[in-house]
Design a protein around this motif. Structure first.
Motif: not given
Length: 171
Positions: A40-41, A116-120, A149-151, A156-159
């Motif tokens: 997916v990514a 990779g997700l952080m770089l994406l 970015v907050a979204w 991707w991370y907080a939820l």
């Protein structure tokens, strides 16, 4: 009603959660799951990166300000790095396949995928900033990009971290 996952009693009398699988079976399952996530990514980052590579050949590229060109170079570099990190697990697996170290391979591939997700995220942020700066001269662009970015951070991370904390012991 409890929100915790069901627990099973083992032969040793201790409580464990989840599947009854060997470390090798668990590594196989986790590898398959990781490969689905990477697909997916990878697709998204490769499409974005492909479009970024063509921008330099567009007629309006020569009209970009020095700042916008710098943002473009940063964006392409981040996209290249994200592509490398998200393709990395495939090469990693190919090089170590058959060496009986799949649990370690899965752990390292997971780290590469997370990177990779952080770089994406950084690539998307930079690309949004560039596109919105070129599309409009309005002062709200940084605020809009910050909101997006907050979204992403929420989705991707907080939820996922909140759900992990809420429904497990945090492991």
């Amino acid at each position: 009603m409890s929100t915790r996952p069901a627990q099973e009693q083992t032969d040793a009398g201790r409580l464990v959660r989840g599947r009854n699988e060997t470390p090798e079976e668990r590594a196989d399952r986790r590898w398959g799951e990781l490969m689905q996530e990477i697909r997916v990514a990878q697709t998204g980052v490769q499409i974005l990166f492909g479009f970024l590579l063509t921008v330099v050949f567009a007629p309006r590229f020569s009209d970009l300000s020095d700042t916008d060109r710098t943002i473009y170079v940063v964006t392409v570099s981040l996209g290249a790095a994200a592509t490398g990190a998200l393709i990395g697990p495939v090469s990693f697996h190919r090089i170590v396949a058959g060496r009986r170290i799949k649990p370690q391979t899965v752990a390292w591939a997971s780290r590469l995928t997370f990177l990779g997700l952080m770089l994406l995220l950084a690539t998307l942020t930079s690309a949004l900033l560039l596109v919105l700066r070129v599309a409009t001269d309005d002062d709200y662009v940084p605020w809009l990009v910050t909101g997006l970015v907050a979204w992403y951070l929420l989705c991707w991370y907080a939820l996922p971290l909140w759900v992990r904390h809420r429904y497990t012991n945090g492991d």
